[in-house]
Design a protein around this motif. Sequence first.
Motif: not given
Length: 357
Positions: A34-36, A61-63, A99-101, A156-161
């Motif tokens: 997630l962080s990288t 920040d939220l993650v 988690e991103m979702l 975040a939704l786009a990143y989750s996919a």
Amino acid sequence: MTTEVTPRPRTARESATSERRTMDDLLRRVEHRLSTFLAAERARWAEVDERTVVAIDALSDLVVSGGKRVRPTFCLTGYLAAGGDPDDPGIVAAAAGLEMLHVSALIHDDVLDDSDQRRGRPTVHTVFSALHERHGWQGETRRFAEGVAILVGDLALAYSAELVSQASPALLAEWHRLRSEVLVGQYLDIAAAAEFSVDPRLSRLIAVIKSGRYTIHRPLVMGANAAGRPDLAAAFAEYGEALGEAFQLRDDLLDAFGDSAQTGKPTGLDFNGHKMTLLLGWAMQQDDKIRSLVTEPGHTPDEVRARLLDTDVPENVERHITGLVERGCEAITDAPVPETWRAELKELALKVAYRNK
């Protein structure tokens, strides 16, 4: 002549310890992924325009602000219980995507619930509301702040996919179901709050679709499918449906009676938003006064809490949660997975059903 020594079989405790270490290592890898991922996105967009990183920073920040990582945990548990290879980077990407979702859903939830705090910090729309006011920018502050929060949630939704696309194709069908269910469930939640009709059947459906399936059931099955064990879907579905409902009922109780210092968010949001939770639905079937306390101006969440405590509904909800935990644990009693993983699933059932935040 050398004598061959037969290795001593591992004890149940040794097996559990080894599997716990594997799980802890995978969860650390999820955090790192997630962080990288977010750091790489920030670096890429920083070269375009410095303003583009503001949304990514808000998301980051939220993650990194904490969270229970419930969905990655169940995905990884389903995977390992099914005999998946812990060295496969695909399952780490899938767990990170879950988690991103979840973060996307939290950001949108906070706008819908008009909540000013999440995980003990200001919510995304609250941060941008303060930024807009501080700089004296043009336009309506609330509209700007909520618009930005919606876009950060969409990011975040786009990143989750993108993350889940790096995992085994075997889990994608379940992933697609999960994403649509949480959105449909969110709509039902809003619609039921507007209608505010006492319908425990609908309240239970919302609890299962909006929260239960995407928290426990689908992540477990995603993990099992990624490990090539679709045969576990039925047992994991029964376990996940029961525990998912228990998870949401605990949420209802925490919103009604929890300590915001522990939960990291304001309490009484369900009352303020007229959410037709199972807790409220059952209570209103017993006491008509609760409806007016929730819907009529001038009443406080404390008044609703006091009236709820006068009914036996909180105790009934606790008993229902206990029954759901028992049902979920029973569902995996004969599941074809190692005993240590059945024990781990039973322990997770207790953790999610009896948590204090």
